[in-house]
Motif scaffolding. Structure first.
Motif, PDB file in Angstrom:
ATOM      1  N   GLY A  65       0.797  -1.221   0.000  1.00 10.16           N
ATOM      2  CA  GLY A  65       0.000   0.000   0.000  1.00 10.16           C
ATOM      3  C   GLY A  65       0.823   1.261   0.000  1.00 10.16           C
ATOM      4  O   GLY A  65       1.993   1.266  -0.400  1.00 10.16           O
ATOM      5  N   GLU A  66       0.210   2.325   0.465  1.00  9.03           N
ATOM      6  CA  GLU A  66       0.791   3.652   0.389  1.00  9.03           C
ATOM      7  C   GLU A  66       1.513   4.013   1.684  1.00  9.03           C
ATOM      8  O   GLU A  66       0.880   4.168   2.723  1.00  9.03           O
ATOM      9  N   ARG A  67       2.812   4.154   1.593  1.00  3.69           N
ATOM     10  CA  ARG A  67       3.590   4.575   2.753  1.00  3.69           C
ATOM     11  C   ARG A  67       3.500   6.094   2.891  1.00  3.69           C
ATOM     12  O   ARG A  67       3.730   6.819   1.917  1.00  3.69           O
ATOM     13  N   PRO A  68       3.150   6.612   4.068  1.00  4.25           N
ATOM     14  CA  PRO A  68       3.077   8.066   4.240  1.00  4.25           C
ATOM     15  C   PRO A  68       4.394   8.745   3.857  1.00  4.25           C
ATOM     16  O   PRO A  68       5.470   8.267   4.203  1.00  4.25           O
ATOM     17  N   ARG A  69       4.289   9.842   3.100  1.00  5.92           N
ATOM     18  CA  ARG A  69       5.492  10.545   2.654  1.00  5.92           C
ATOM     19  C   ARG A  69       6.290  11.087   3.836  1.00  5.92           C
ATOM     20  O   ARG A  69       7.518  11.087   3.821  1.00  5.92           O
ATOM     21  N   ASP A  70       5.584  11.576   4.834  1.00  2.91           N
ATOM     22  CA  ASP A  70       6.248  12.120   6.024  1.00  2.91           C
ATOM     23  C   ASP A  70       5.848  11.259   7.224  1.00  2.91           C
ATOM     24  O   ASP A  70       4.720  11.348   7.709  1.00  2.91           O
ATOM     25  N   PRO A  71       6.738  10.392   7.721  1.00  6.15           N
ATOM     26  CA  PRO A  71       6.369   9.512   8.848  1.00  6.15           C
ATOM     27  C   PRO A  71       6.079  10.273  10.129  1.00  6.15           C
ATOM     28  O   PRO A  71       5.499   9.695  11.058  1.00  6.15           O
ATOM     29  N   ARG A  72       6.453  11.540  10.190  1.00  7.33           N
ATOM     30  CA  ARG A  72       6.175  12.313  11.397  1.00  7.33           C
ATOM     31  C   ARG A  72       4.917  13.160  11.268  1.00  7.33           C
ATOM     32  O   ARG A  72       4.592  13.912  12.187  1.00  7.33           O
ATOM     33  N   ARG A 207      -2.795  -3.834   4.263  1.00  7.39           N
ATOM     34  CA  ARG A 207      -2.655  -2.846   3.179  1.00  7.39           C
ATOM     35  C   ARG A 207      -2.965  -1.457   3.721  1.00  7.39           C
ATOM     36  O   ARG A 207      -4.025  -1.232   4.315  1.00  7.39           O
ATOM     37  N   VAL A 208      -2.027  -0.547   3.505  1.00  6.43           N
ATOM     38  CA  VAL A 208      -2.210   0.840   3.917  1.00  6.43           C
ATOM     39  C   VAL A 208      -2.926   1.568   2.790  1.00  6.43           C
ATOM     40  O   VAL A 208      -2.471   1.565   1.635  1.00  6.43           O
ATOM     41  N   LEU A 209      -4.049   2.197   3.105  1.00  5.83           N
ATOM     42  CA  LEU A 209      -4.882   2.843   2.102  1.00  5.83           C
ATOM     43  C   LEU A 209      -4.662   4.354   2.106  1.00  5.83           C
ATOM     44  O   LEU A 209      -3.957   4.891   2.966  1.00  5.83           O
ATOM     45  N   ALA A 210      -5.241   5.010   1.137  1.00  6.49           N
ATOM     46  CA  ALA A 210      -5.064   6.464   1.011  1.00  6.49           C
ATOM     47  C   ALA A 210      -5.651   7.174   2.227  1.00  6.49           C
ATOM     48  O   ALA A 210      -6.758   6.830   2.685  1.00  6.49           O
ATOM     49  N   PRO A 211      -4.941   8.159   2.782  1.00  2.00           N
ATOM     50  CA  PRO A 211      -5.466   8.904   3.933  1.00  2.00           C
ATOM     51  C   PRO A 211      -6.769   9.620   3.583  1.00  2.00           C
ATOM     52  O   PRO A 211      -7.011   9.985   2.427  1.00  2.00           O
TER      53      PRO A 211
END
Length: 256
Positions: A65-72, A207-211
């Motif tokens: 899935g989609e890894r967040p661009r900014d983990p913070r 699966r990481v989905l769109a925020p």
């Protein structure tokens, strides 16, 4: 053979916890003075779950899935809940999230100590004061730029159907302005089924989905946000089940 494998897994799990306690304690001591969000200690703690999975010959866990661009950037992450194994699976995600967990887990020696060092959040079911304190702790972690992980079903489902989602995570997201991060889980149901501490063979994936942004929403939008999130998680979960080849198996079990 199954008894031997389970004995091996429990033995290695206990060893990982004991050795990991020294590791997490060291990370906490070194980083606590400047890491107010306990990000580093939390990552160290999640790595123990990954190590435990790697040592378990019955489990094959993956994520996509989609890894967040900014983990913070802080999110309120929500996922369906199938078994205790969900914790091991979601811990594979390569960024830190603080878990909202029932107080009985915090009472487990060593494990509970590490959860406290990691900054996880205690919740006593049925206690209004505990709910208020837990929500305040969630807001604190979000303000320190660390995401929160919540199972909105509140408990593990015994069937293939999702339980109703509760409002708390969605109220928190709207009030704090944090986006919802939906996560779908499939394949863990029989890895360690509810009511059992016996490990079983499982190929599982999350699966990481769109925020889902919450900017501009009010508390009147909680029901719509809750159902929208449940819908995307349910759809993604069915996709995962087809990919893993477990949809047919689940249908047969339900028929029984």
């Amino acid at each position: 053979m199954n008894r031997l494998v389970n004995a091996w897994v429990w033995t290695t799990t206990v060893l990982v916890v004991l050795v990991g306690f020294l590791y997490v304690s060291l990370v906490w001591l070194v980083t606590a003075p400047f890491d107010r969000g306990r990000y580093a200690a939390g990552r160290a703690f999640r790595q123990l779950a990954v190590a435990g999975t790697w040592l378990n010959p019955y489990w094959k866990f993956e994520w996509s899935g989609e890894r967040p661009r900014d983990p913070r950037r802080p999110y309120v992450a929500v996922s369906n809940h199938e078994s205790y194994a969900d914790i091991f699976l979601i811990s594979h995600l390569p960024w830190e999230m603080k878990w909202l967990s029932k107080d009985t887990i915090f009472k487990i020696p060593v494990m509970g100590w590490m959860m406290t060092m990691a900054g996880d959040i205690r919740l006593t079911r049925g206690s209004r004061d505990s709910v208020v304190q837990a929500l305040a702790a969630c807001r604190d972690r979000l303000a320190k730029r660390v995401s929160i992980m919540i199972f909105p079903e509140g408990t593990r489902s015994r069937t293939a159907e999702l339980l109703p989602f509760k409002d708390g995570a969605f109220r928190l997201a709207i009030e704090s302005g944090a986006p919802i991060l939906p996560i779908a889980v499939a394949g863990t149901r029989h890895a360690m089924a509810k009511g059992s501490f016996q490990f079983r063979r499982a190929h599982a994936r999350c699966r990481v989905l769109a925020p889902i942004e919450t900017a501009g929403l009010t508390l009147d939008d909680v029901p719509a946000l809750r159902e929208r999130t449940k819908g995307v998680i349910e759809e993604a979960r069915h996709d995962l089940m087809r990919e893993l080849g477990i949809a047919r198996e689940t249908q047969l079990q339900e028929a029984e």
